[in-house]
Motif scaffolding. Structure first.
Motif, short mmCIF file in Angstrom:
data_model
loop_
_atom_site.label_atom_id
_atom_site.label_comp_id
_atom_site.label_asym_id
_atom_site.label_seq_id
_atom_site.Cartn_x
_atom_site.Cartn_y
_atom_site.Cartn_z
N ILE A 163 -52.28 -24.92 -44.23
CA ILE A 163 -51.47 -25.89 -43.49
C ILE A 163 -50.37 -26.36 -44.43
O ILE A 163 -50.61 -26.57 -45.62
CB ILE A 163 -52.33 -27.09 -43.03
CG1 ILE A 163 -53.50 -26.61 -42.17
CG2 ILE A 163 -51.48 -28.11 -42.27
CD1 ILE A 163 -54.52 -27.69 -41.86
N GLY A 164 -49.16 -26.54 -43.91
CA GLY A 164 -48.07 -27.06 -44.72
C GLY A 164 -48.51 -28.30 -45.49
O GLY A 164 -49.28 -29.11 -44.98
N GLN A 224 -51.57 -24.75 -38.14
CA GLN A 224 -52.38 -24.08 -39.15
C GLN A 224 -52.45 -22.58 -38.89
O GLN A 224 -52.38 -22.14 -37.76
CB GLN A 224 -53.78 -24.68 -39.20
CG GLN A 224 -54.55 -24.60 -37.90
CD GLN A 224 -55.87 -25.36 -37.98
OE1 GLN A 224 -56.21 -25.95 -38.99
NE2 GLN A 224 -56.64 -25.32 -36.91
N ALA A 225 -52.56 -21.85 -39.97
CA ALA A 225 -52.75 -20.40 -39.91
C ALA A 225 -54.00 -20.09 -40.73
O ALA A 225 -54.19 -20.63 -41.82
CB ALA A 225 -51.54 -19.68 -40.49
N SER A 226 -54.84 -19.24 -40.20
CA SER A 226 -56.08 -18.89 -40.89
C SER A 226 -56.09 -17.40 -41.19
O SER A 226 -55.61 -16.59 -40.41
CB SER A 226 -57.29 -19.25 -40.03
OG SER A 226 -57.33 -20.64 -39.80
N ALA A 242 -55.07 -15.60 -37.83
CA ALA A 242 -55.43 -16.32 -36.61
C ALA A 242 -54.74 -17.67 -36.61
O ALA A 242 -54.45 -18.24 -37.66
CB ALA A 242 -56.94 -16.49 -36.54
N SER A 243 -54.50 -18.19 -35.40
CA SER A 243 -53.80 -19.47 -35.31
C SER A 243 -54.64 -20.49 -34.56
O SER A 243 -55.51 -20.16 -33.76
CB SER A 243 -52.44 -19.29 -34.62
OG SER A 243 -52.62 -18.77 -33.32
N LYS A 279 -58.89 -20.31 -33.79
CA LYS A 279 -58.75 -19.06 -34.55
C LYS A 279 -58.43 -17.86 -33.65
O LYS A 279 -59.03 -16.80 -33.75
CB LYS A 279 -60.01 -18.76 -35.37
CG LYS A 279 -60.50 -19.89 -36.23
CD LYS A 279 -59.88 -19.85 -37.60
CE LYS A 279 -60.43 -20.92 -38.52
NZ LYS A 279 -60.15 -22.29 -38.12
N LEU A 280 -57.44 -18.04 -32.77
CA LEU A 280 -56.99 -16.93 -31.93
C LEU A 280 -56.31 -15.87 -32.79
O LEU A 280 -55.43 -16.19 -33.58
CB LEU A 280 -55.99 -17.41 -30.87
CG LEU A 280 -56.53 -18.29 -29.76
CD1 LEU A 280 -55.39 -18.78 -28.89
CD2 LEU A 280 -57.54 -17.52 -28.94
N THR A 281 -56.71 -14.62 -32.63
CA THR A 281 -56.16 -13.54 -33.44
C THR A 281 -54.70 -13.31 -33.09
O THR A 281 -54.35 -13.11 -31.93
CB THR A 281 -56.95 -12.24 -33.22
OG1 THR A 281 -58.31 -12.46 -33.60
CG2 THR A 281 -56.38 -11.10 -34.03
N ASP A 282 -53.84 -13.34 -34.12
CA ASP A 282 -52.42 -13.03 -33.96
C ASP A 282 -52.12 -11.62 -34.46
O ASP A 282 -51.41 -10.87 -33.81
CB ASP A 282 -51.56 -14.02 -34.75
CG ASP A 282 -51.58 -15.41 -34.15
OD1 ASP A 282 -51.71 -15.54 -32.92
OD2 ASP A 282 -51.49 -16.37 -34.93
#
Length: 154
Positions: free
Chosen positions: A92-93, A101-103, A118-119, A123-126
């Motif tokens: 997270i910034g 957030q990006a995971s 994931a975002s 935690k949706l897969t990007d």
């Protein structure tokens, strides 16, 4: 500074069309690279830091100098529970709120190591990043049981 797990370190490639997030960006090879304390994307390099909770509790407002000095910093959280067998770190910034957030999770898919981007808190897969551009092309937009799709979160 945070030490990135060895399994995540190195260059990773994705050819996913990013249809999971409904982006218009298609068929583009993407590259990320994790260093010992950094994440480099195509347009930014971030320093990964461990959050000092006491500092943020004491300082609700940040000076322009502080914001300028830390604009390439991200704070890291290790997720304690695996999702579909994947452990993630969440970035997270540095001065941002938790909703942006990006995971990044490391796992094995089709007998190859991958990093899942994931975002959000769900935690949706990007993107799925592979060790080589050829593997990224071969597995472009392929679904796997360990990926979290939008349909599962509706």
């Amino acid at each position: 500074m945070y030490i990135v797990p060895t399994k995540l370190q190195g260059k990773w490639y994705s050819m996913d069309k990013n249809r999971r997030t409904h982006s218009k960006d298609t068929n583009q090879l993407r590259k990320i690279e994790f260093g010992t304390h950094t994440l480099t994307t195509e347009d930014h390099q971030y320093e990964i830091h461990i959050l000092d909770k006491e500092y943020f509790e004491k300082h609700q407002q940040f000076s322009n100098d502080y914001l300028n000095d830390t604009h390439t910093w991200v704070k890291v959280f290790n997720n304690t529970e695996a999702l579909k067998g994947v452990n993630y770190i969440t970035l997270i910034g540095w001065t941002a709120k938790d909703e942006h957030q990006a995971s990044y999770g490391y796992t094995i898919l089709d007998r190859h190591p991958v990093v899942i981007l994931a975002s959000g808190q769900g935690k949706l897969t990007d993107q799925v990043y592979w060790k080589t551009p050829d593997l990224a092309k071969k597995h472009q937009d392929q679904n796997f049981d360990k990926l979290i799709t939008k349909a599962e979160n509706n």
